[in-house]
Design a protein around this motif. Sequence first.
Motif, short mmCIF file in Angstrom:
data_model
loop_
_atom_site.label_atom_id
_atom_site.label_comp_id
_atom_site.label_asym_id
_atom_site.label_seq_id
_atom_site.Cartn_x
_atom_site.Cartn_y
_atom_site.Cartn_z
N VAL A 30 106.32 59.06 44.90
CA VAL A 30 105.61 57.81 44.65
C VAL A 30 105.11 57.84 43.22
O VAL A 30 104.45 58.80 42.81
CB VAL A 30 104.43 57.63 45.64
CG1 VAL A 30 103.80 56.25 45.45
CG2 VAL A 30 104.90 57.83 47.08
N LEU A 80 96.80 56.76 42.59
CA LEU A 80 97.40 57.36 43.78
C LEU A 80 96.53 58.47 44.35
O LEU A 80 96.42 58.63 45.57
CB LEU A 80 98.79 57.90 43.44
CG LEU A 80 99.87 56.85 43.20
CD1 LEU A 80 101.16 57.48 42.70
CD2 LEU A 80 100.14 56.05 44.48
N VAL A 132 105.51 65.20 49.64
CA VAL A 132 105.27 64.00 48.85
C VAL A 132 104.90 64.40 47.44
O VAL A 132 104.11 65.33 47.24
CB VAL A 132 104.13 63.14 49.45
CG1 VAL A 132 103.90 61.88 48.62
CG2 VAL A 132 104.43 62.77 50.91
N LEU A 161 95.02 58.48 48.02
CA LEU A 161 95.22 59.61 48.92
C LEU A 161 93.88 60.06 49.50
O LEU A 161 93.77 60.35 50.70
CB LEU A 161 95.88 60.76 48.17
CG LEU A 161 96.15 62.03 48.96
CD1 LEU A 161 97.10 61.77 50.12
CD2 LEU A 161 96.72 63.12 48.05
N THR A 173 92.78 57.80 52.33
CA THR A 173 93.49 57.90 53.61
C THR A 173 92.79 58.84 54.57
O THR A 173 92.97 58.74 55.79
CB THR A 173 94.93 58.39 53.42
OG1 THR A 173 94.93 59.75 52.93
CG2 THR A 173 95.71 57.49 52.47
N LEU A 207 101.36 54.52 49.78
CA LEU A 207 101.18 55.76 50.54
C LEU A 207 101.24 55.54 52.04
O LEU A 207 101.30 56.52 52.81
CB LEU A 207 99.85 56.41 50.18
CG LEU A 207 99.68 56.90 48.74
CD1 LEU A 207 98.35 57.61 48.57
CD2 LEU A 207 100.83 57.81 48.31
N LEU A 256 103.30 62.84 43.84
CA LEU A 256 102.57 61.74 43.20
C LEU A 256 102.70 61.90 41.70
O LEU A 256 102.35 62.95 41.16
CB LEU A 256 101.11 61.74 43.61
CG LEU A 256 100.82 61.73 45.12
CD1 LEU A 256 99.31 61.69 45.37
CD2 LEU A 256 101.51 60.56 45.81
N VAL A 271 101.99 59.76 53.89
CA VAL A 271 101.14 60.96 53.88
C VAL A 271 100.60 61.24 55.27
O VAL A 271 100.37 60.33 56.08
CB VAL A 271 99.99 60.83 52.86
CG1 VAL A 271 100.55 60.72 51.46
CG2 VAL A 271 99.12 59.62 53.18
#
Length: 232
Positions: free
Chosen positions: A187, A36, A152, A40, A43, A12, A154, A16
């Motif tokens: 991703v 994932l 994005v 996320l 982050t 990632l 996932l 992102v």
Amino acid sequence: MNKVFASAAEALEGVVADGQTIAVGGFGLCGIPEALIAALRDTGVKNLTCISNNAGVDGFGLGQLLETRQITKMIASYVGENKEFERQFLAGELELEFTPQGTLAEKLRAGGAGIPAFFTKTGVGTMVAEGKETREFDGETYVMERSLVADVSLVKAWKADRAGNLLFRRTARNFNPNVAMAGKITVVEVEEIVETGAFDPDSIHLPGIYVHRIVLNANPEKRIEQRTTRNV
């Protein structure tokens, strides 16, 4: 180009950002990219619009991002098992775009296929059609739906080769391929990575052209065990 990354966090990195639209695969708690989603969350990105069939449950799946207040809008077809989602929505803290399940799947598929909009009978004469263009074809009324493209996507798959060709397992195949198609950057979290050429071309569920980054879920069995324990 090497599509395989060492961890979900690395996959990632540089992808992102605040304010993005994120599409997330899965159906209920089946076939969701757990590693994932957790990466996320870590982050700290915020003001996200999330597209997913459902909003997870409290503390699991997208429910984690609701608890950390990283989602400001959900585009979904089902949200009925998440108390924090309910609280935020009723308090006016979370925007919801409710979409019929089949329409949501087609909005993602069409977005990935480069189709900007389509007409469907689903929702005609209901709240779903309010403010949308309608048109008559062969004596029947249809409502126009705009397609969805995510910054994005996932995705959870069963197996990938190093070129990004994917195999899905059972019900994890329903929303994940469409979500993968709809992402500008996709991703994928997988349980096994094989060498390119190991798959029979006729067995591939989604070609690698839609996949940009791959990460191996190091311990899916443990995640399943934790999820099952949590839901008992």
